[in-house]
Design a protein around this motif. Structure first.
Motif, PDB file in Angstrom:
ATOM      1  N   THR A  38       0.850  -1.180   0.000  1.00  0.00           N
ATOM      2  CA  THR A  38       0.000   0.000   0.000  1.00  0.00           C
ATOM      3  C   THR A  38       0.887   1.233   0.000  1.00  0.00           C
ATOM      4  O   THR A  38       2.069   1.177   0.349  1.00  0.00           O
ATOM      5  N   TYR A  39       0.316   2.365  -0.385  1.00  0.00           N
ATOM      6  CA  TYR A  39       1.145   3.555  -0.485  1.00  0.00           C
ATOM      7  C   TYR A  39       1.694   4.029   0.868  1.00  0.00           C
ATOM      8  O   TYR A  39       2.806   4.552   0.902  1.00  0.00           O
ATOM      9  N   PRO A  40       1.011   3.852   2.027  1.00  0.00           N
ATOM     10  CA  PRO A  40       1.671   4.227   3.278  1.00  0.00           C
ATOM     11  C   PRO A  40       2.928   3.407   3.565  1.00  0.00           C
ATOM     12  O   PRO A  40       3.908   3.924   4.102  1.00  0.00           O
ATOM     13  N   VAL A  41       2.913   2.133   3.165  1.00  0.00           N
ATOM     14  CA  VAL A  41       4.091   1.290   3.369  1.00  0.00           C
ATOM     15  C   VAL A  41       5.248   1.774   2.495  1.00  0.00           C
ATOM     16  O   VAL A  41       6.393   1.835   2.940  1.00  0.00           O
ATOM     17  N   VAL A  42       4.950   2.160   1.268  1.00  0.00           N
ATOM     18  CA  VAL A  42       5.992   2.663   0.369  1.00  0.00           C
ATOM     19  C   VAL A  42       6.601   3.939   0.936  1.00  0.00           C
ATOM     20  O   VAL A  42       7.833   4.091   0.995  1.00  0.00           O
ATOM     21  N   TYR A  43       5.763   4.864   1.374  1.00  0.00           N
ATOM     22  CA  TYR A  43       6.270   6.124   1.920  1.00  0.00           C
ATOM     23  C   TYR A  43       7.052   5.899   3.222  1.00  0.00           C
ATOM     24  O   TYR A  43       8.067   6.534   3.461  1.00  0.00           O
ATOM     25  N   ALA A  44       6.569   4.989   4.065  1.00  0.00           N
ATOM     26  CA  ALA A  44       7.271   4.701   5.321  1.00  0.00           C
ATOM     27  C   ALA A  44       8.623   4.039   5.067  1.00  0.00           C
ATOM     28  O   ALA A  44       9.624   4.383   5.708  1.00  0.00           O
ATOM     29  N   GLN A  45       8.666   3.103   4.138  1.00  0.00           N
ATOM     30  CA  GLN A  45       9.932   2.439   3.835  1.00  0.00           C
ATOM     31  C   GLN A  45      10.937   3.405   3.227  1.00  0.00           C
ATOM     32  O   GLN A  45      12.130   3.353   3.537  1.00  0.00           O
ATOM     33  N   ALA A  46      10.457   4.304   2.396  1.00  0.00           N
ATOM     34  CA  ALA A  46      11.354   5.328   1.837  1.00  0.00           C
ATOM     35  C   ALA A  46      11.887   6.230   2.942  1.00  0.00           C
ATOM     36  O   ALA A  46      13.059   6.626   2.927  1.00  0.00           O
ATOM     37  N   PHE A  47      11.039   6.544   3.911  1.00  0.00           N
ATOM     38  CA  PHE A  47      11.489   7.366   5.038  1.00  0.00           C
ATOM     39  C   PHE A  47      12.557   6.643   5.848  1.00  0.00           C
ATOM     40  O   PHE A  47      13.536   7.244   6.289  1.00  0.00           O
TER      41      PHE A  47
END
Length: 171
Positions: free
Chosen positions: A117-126
């Protein structure tokens, strides 16, 4: 049969950097600058469009940071040290946001994100930002110095050169 001269490889490499940086700026302006930062970074990396939710919101927030940073730079004067502190804080925040944008693109380009999901993508990038933050900030500072020295070279070389250097230092 390819020409194996060192000079021709150097010229070809420089040509690819300029071509990809030009693609970055073209995609950025095509997407009205404010909403197209993530798409431009992704197009520079893979020559395709980014399929990720909330990408326009992230690009918009980054564009606002850049605008606020430039505004605080214009308001800095010799008499006001407070504005200098605000400019420095905004510059650091904008640099971190720029690194975050590159990390999002790098994570999406190197991983299969269809199941995520997009929150997981943004969190992993962070989380990926903090691995080599000092080197990436030094690269941003070098880019700002290049901007001060030569605008044309900054426009045609820095976006792709930063991407290449930051990927090589992360591994």
């Amino acid at each position: 049969m390819k020409n194996e001269h060192k000079i021709s490889r150097l010229v070809d490499g420089f040509y690819n950097i300029v071509k990809n940086s030009s693609l970055f700026w073209w995609t950025l302006f095509k997407n009205v600058f404010v909403y197209g930062v993530l798409d431009a970074l992704y197009a520079m990396k893979t020559s395709s469009t980014l399929k990720l939710k909330k990408k326009q919101l992230v690009s918009f927030c980054w564009a606002l940071l850049v605008i606020f940073t430039l505004t605080s730079f214009l308001l800095v004067s010799q008499a006001s040290s407070f504005m200098a502190v605000i400019f420095l804080a905004m510059l650091i925040l904008t640099s971190l946001a720029t690194i975050y944008m590159y990390e999002i693109v790098d994570f999406v380009a190197t991983n299969d994100t269809r199941q995520l999901t997009y929150p997981v993508v943004y969190a992993q990038a962070f989380l990926n930002i903090w691995q080599k933050i000092a080197i990436k900030l030094i690269l941003i500072i070098m880019g700002l110095l290049l901007l001060k020295i030569n605008l044309i070279l900054f426009i045609f070389v820095f976006p792709k050169a930063y991407q290449l250097l930051s990927v090589n230092t992360s591994k």
